[in-house]
Design a protein around this motif. Structure first.
Motif, PDB file in Angstrom:
ATOM      1  N   ARG A 118      49.913 -77.339  40.569  1.00  8.69           N
ATOM      2  CA  ARG A 118      48.776 -77.001  41.426  1.00  8.69           C
ATOM      3  C   ARG A 118      47.549 -77.846  41.076  1.00  8.69           C
ATOM      4  O   ARG A 118      46.834 -78.331  41.968  1.00  8.69           O
ATOM      5  CB  ARG A 118      48.445 -75.508  41.278  1.00  8.69           C
ATOM      6  CG  ARG A 118      49.469 -74.607  41.945  1.00  8.69           C
ATOM      7  CD  ARG A 118      48.940 -73.175  42.056  1.00  8.69           C
ATOM      8  NE  ARG A 118      48.765 -72.573  40.737  1.00  8.69           N
ATOM      9  CZ  ARG A 118      49.703 -71.861  40.126  1.00  8.69           C
ATOM     10  NH1 ARG A 118      50.894 -71.698  40.706  1.00  8.69           N
ATOM     11  NH2 ARG A 118      49.473 -71.331  38.943  1.00  8.69           N
ATOM     12  N   ALA A 119      47.313 -78.078  39.773  1.00  5.95           N
ATOM     13  CA  ALA A 119      46.181 -78.917  39.387  1.00  5.95           C
ATOM     14  C   ALA A 119      46.375 -80.363  39.840  1.00  5.95           C
ATOM     15  O   ALA A 119      45.422 -81.033  40.291  1.00  5.95           O
ATOM     16  CB  ALA A 119      46.006 -78.859  37.861  1.00  5.95           C
ATOM     17  N   LEU A 120      47.615 -80.867  39.747  1.00 13.46           N
ATOM     18  CA  LEU A 120      47.895 -82.224  40.196  1.00 13.46           C
ATOM     19  C   LEU A 120      47.690 -82.362  41.691  1.00 13.46           C
ATOM     20  O   LEU A 120      47.121 -83.373  42.170  1.00 13.46           O
ATOM     21  CB  LEU A 120      49.332 -82.600  39.813  1.00 13.46           C
ATOM     22  CG  LEU A 120      49.819 -83.990  40.229  1.00 13.46           C
ATOM     23  CD1 LEU A 120      48.936 -85.059  39.593  1.00 13.46           C
ATOM     24  CD2 LEU A 120      51.281 -84.193  39.846  1.00 13.46           C
ATOM     25  N   LEU A 121      48.148 -81.371  42.429  1.00 17.10           N
ATOM     26  CA  LEU A 121      47.948 -81.405  43.876  1.00 17.10           C
ATOM     27  C   LEU A 121      46.472 -81.408  44.224  1.00 17.10           C
ATOM     28  O   LEU A 121      46.023 -82.164  45.109  1.00 17.10           O
ATOM     29  CB  LEU A 121      48.657 -80.209  44.509  1.00 17.10           C
ATOM     30  CG  LEU A 121      48.546 -80.073  46.036  1.00 17.10           C
ATOM     31  CD1 LEU A 121      49.135 -81.309  46.713  1.00 17.10           C
ATOM     32  CD2 LEU A 121      49.237 -78.799  46.526  1.00 17.10           C
ATOM     33  N   THR A 122      45.716 -80.584  43.508  1.00 18.74           N
ATOM     34  CA  THR A 122      44.271 -80.564  43.761  1.00 18.74           C
ATOM     35  C   THR A 122      43.638 -81.904  43.427  1.00 18.74           C
ATOM     36  O   THR A 122      42.769 -82.414  44.163  1.00 18.74           O
ATOM     37  CB  THR A 122      43.628 -79.452  42.920  1.00 18.74           C
ATOM     38  OG1 THR A 122      44.256 -78.205  43.216  1.00 18.74           O
ATOM     39  CG2 THR A 122      42.149 -79.329  43.203  1.00 18.74           C
ATOM     40  N   ALA A 123      44.056 -82.507  42.311  1.00 20.86           N
ATOM     41  CA  ALA A 123      43.497 -83.813  41.942  1.00 20.86           C
ATOM     42  C   ALA A 123      43.868 -84.878  42.963  1.00 20.86           C
ATOM     43  O   ALA A 123      43.051 -85.759  43.303  1.00 20.86           O
ATOM     44  CB  ALA A 123      44.002 -84.199  40.561  1.00 20.86           C
ATOM     45  N   ALA A 165      41.321 -87.041  45.082  1.00 23.48           N
ATOM     46  CA  ALA A 165      41.352 -88.509  45.066  1.00 23.48           C
ATOM     47  C   ALA A 165      41.456 -89.077  46.468  1.00 23.48           C
ATOM     48  O   ALA A 165      40.815 -90.095  46.806  1.00 23.48           O
ATOM     49  CB  ALA A 165      42.530 -88.982  44.214  1.00 23.48           C
ATOM     50  N   GLU A 166      42.282 -88.461  47.312  1.00 19.85           N
ATOM     51  CA  GLU A 166      42.375 -88.919  48.699  1.00 19.85           C
ATOM     52  C   GLU A 166      41.049 -88.792  49.417  1.00 19.85           C
ATOM     53  O   GLU A 166      40.647 -89.689  50.173  1.00 19.85           O
ATOM     54  CB  GLU A 166      43.457 -88.116  49.421  1.00 19.85           C
ATOM     55  CG  GLU A 166      44.871 -88.427  48.932  1.00 19.85           C
ATOM     56  CD  GLU A 166      45.901 -87.549  49.589  1.00 19.85           C
ATOM     57  OE1 GLU A 166      45.491 -86.682  50.399  1.00 19.85           O
ATOM     58  OE2 GLU A 166      47.108 -87.699  49.297  1.00 19.85           O
ATOM     59  N   ARG A 167      40.336 -87.662  49.186  1.00 15.42           N
ATOM     60  CA  ARG A 167      39.029 -87.521  49.836  1.00 15.42           C
ATOM     61  C   ARG A 167      38.061 -88.586  49.338  1.00 15.42           C
ATOM     62  O   ARG A 167      37.292 -89.182  50.123  1.00 15.42           O
ATOM     63  CB  ARG A 167      38.468 -86.114  49.543  1.00 15.42           C
ATOM     64  CG  ARG A 167      39.168 -85.022  50.332  1.00 15.42           C
ATOM     65  CD  ARG A 167      38.342 -83.734  50.297  1.00 15.42           C
ATOM     66  NE  ARG A 167      38.216 -83.224  48.938  1.00 15.42           N
ATOM     67  CZ  ARG A 167      39.042 -82.345  48.391  1.00 15.42           C
ATOM     68  NH1 ARG A 167      40.079 -81.898  49.101  1.00 15.42           N
ATOM     69  NH2 ARG A 167      38.858 -81.925  47.166  1.00 15.42           N
TER      70      ARG A 167
END
Length: 471
Positions: free
Chosen positions: A305-310, A314-316
């Motif tokens: 979940r933390a990786l997905l959030t990161a 990063a994409e934003r």
């Protein structure tokens, strides 16, 4: 006090009910009164009846004490007026009744007054009754007799009497004073007067005691009723407590049974667990591995979940950078077009020289997110440190005070900030005398001109750049 002796005989007091066929002599109440020859020798040989019937009064010479050396006077030697207080004060009525019944061989049935008068008449002369009472008085008041014998004069005996009558043993003092060998007529009169008044005081005290006794009896009755009520309440409370105790004991037994059942069940489960562990080797280790694996899986889920959030962040950020780069290219194209147009119409105006900020902090308040990287590049190129606050769009207005305090120069883009942020900037710069340039609309050329104006002797609050100055 008896003023003169009664004419009643002790024998007649003992046989007063002989006419009705009953007497008070001996254990049988209905036996006839014994004849004179059946009486004890100590009684039958004495003229008791003649002395009591005759009522002889002692002469005046007998009433005055006669000096007798050191020998004490006997009871029958006392004057008649002294016999009444001696018999009444020194001998309690139960003792007198018991002694007379013993010496006369029967039980006296007369009342207390008649028995008292008969004893006085018998003590007027020497006889079995007077000798018996003499021995009783000497034995009863031996201590008082020893104390009085220490006084050898009438004056000393008088002082002793005056002190002794205030004490507890008044009867012993009376017997010791009247029978003393040094008791003269004056002391005898004083003793009789004192004892007479003392009897009156005792009588009044007895009446007061009776009244007090009646009040105490009433109070005792009230207290007895209250005690009965308290005892009934106590009995009721004890019964209630006993019922509660029985219920508590029953509940305790029930809970103890449940506890024993649970203990038995727990013991059985422990035995089953031990059997399972024995049947499957390494079961406990497997359970620990399972728990460890479950915790690792939870940790993996958290990291995913933390990786997905990161990744999303990063994409934003990447999209924002692309948008900023695109906006920068568009601005450079517009600037080039504008420069071409200006060159064809009029000679180019000299561009304002960019001042050197020398590590000073420049706060840019407001502006679109796409041009913020351009502002940062321009300010850092001049040697300054770039600070930015969006003027309340996303950043909290409360953070603006800290940014203003850390800035040396302020560039406020009035078209992109809130009213609250605008007035905060204006008030802070005025109070702290900081240079502040107000730009109405955001543009790279406007920021460049604002930085060029800071290099000259520019006023604290520079005039706002008009919309026509935008790139």
């Amino acid at each position: 006090m008896c003023d003169k002796p009664s004419q009643t005989s002790l024998l007649s007091l003992l046989a007063r009910d002989a006419a009705s066929g009953t007497t008070g002599i001996g254990p049988a109440a209905n036996a006839p009164f014994p004849a004179a020859d059946a009486m004890p020798a100590a009684v039958a040989g004495l003229p008791l009846a003649q002395a009591l019937a005759r009522g002889d009064a002692p002469s005046a010479s007998d009433e005055t004490p006669v000096p007798r050396g050191s020998r004490r006077r006997r009871l029958w030697e006392l004057p008649s007026q002294a016999l009444c207080p001696v018999i009444g004060v020194c001998l309690p009525m139960p003792v007198l009744r018991r002694k007379l019944g013993k010496v006369l061989g029967g039980q006296a049935i007369a009342n207390d007054y008649e028995l008292h008068c008969g004893a006085i008449n018998e003590c007027a002369r020497r006889g079995p009754v007077s000798e018996m009472l003499q021995k009783e008085l000497d034995h009863r008041f031996a201590i008082a007799l020893r104390q009085s014998s220490q006084h050898k004069t009438a004056e000393a005996l008088t002082r002793w009497w005056n002190a002794a009558q205030m004490g507890n043993d008044v009867a012993g003092a009376l017997w010791g004073a009247l029978t003393h060998a040094r008791c003269d007529a004056a002391l005898q009169e004083q003793v009789l007067r004192d004892i007479h008044m003392l009897q009156h005081q005792v009588g009044s005290a007895n009446r007061a005691d009776l009244q007090r006794m009646e009040s105490l009896e009433d109070e005792n009755a009230v207290l007895a009723r209250e005690l009965g009520q308290a005892q009934s309440r106590s009995t009721r409370l004890l019964a209630e407590r006993a019922r509660e105790l029985e219920a508590s004991q029953a509940e305790c037994l029930r809970l103890r049974g449940e506890l024993m059942a649970r203990d038995t069940l727990a013991a059985g489960l422990r035995d089953e667990l031990q059997q399972l562990e024995e049947s499957v080797p390494g079961l406990r280790h497997r359970h620990e591995q399972a728990r460890h694996l479950q915790s690792q899986q939870e940790r993996i889920h958290q990291l995913e979940r933390a990786l997905l959030t990161a990744r999303q962040q990063a994409e934003r950020e990447q999209r924002r950078a692309e948008e900023a780069q695109l906006a920068l290219e568009q601005m450079e194209q517009q600037q080039a077009q504008w420069a071409t147009q200006m060159a064809s119409t009029q000679p180019p105006a000299p561009e304002a020289a960019m001042p050197s900020l020398d590590e000073r902090s420049v706060l840019c308040v407001g502006g679109r997110p796409a041009v913020v990287p351009i502002y940062r590049q321009l300010i850092e190129r001049t040697g300054g440190r770039f600070l930015h606050h969006d003027g309340g769009e996303e950043d909290a207005v409360a953070k603006l005070d800290a940014s203003l305090a850390a800035a040396d120069l302020v560039i406020c883009q009035t078209g992109c900030i809130s009213h609250d942020a605008y007035w905060r900037v204006k008030d802070h710069c005025k109070r702290h005398n900081k240079k502040c340039v107000y730009i109405e609309s955001p543009s790279a050329s406007g920021l460049r001109r604002a930085l060029g104006s800071l290099g000259s002797d520019y006023p604290t609050e520079a005039t706002a750049v008009q919309p026509g100055d935008r790139d």
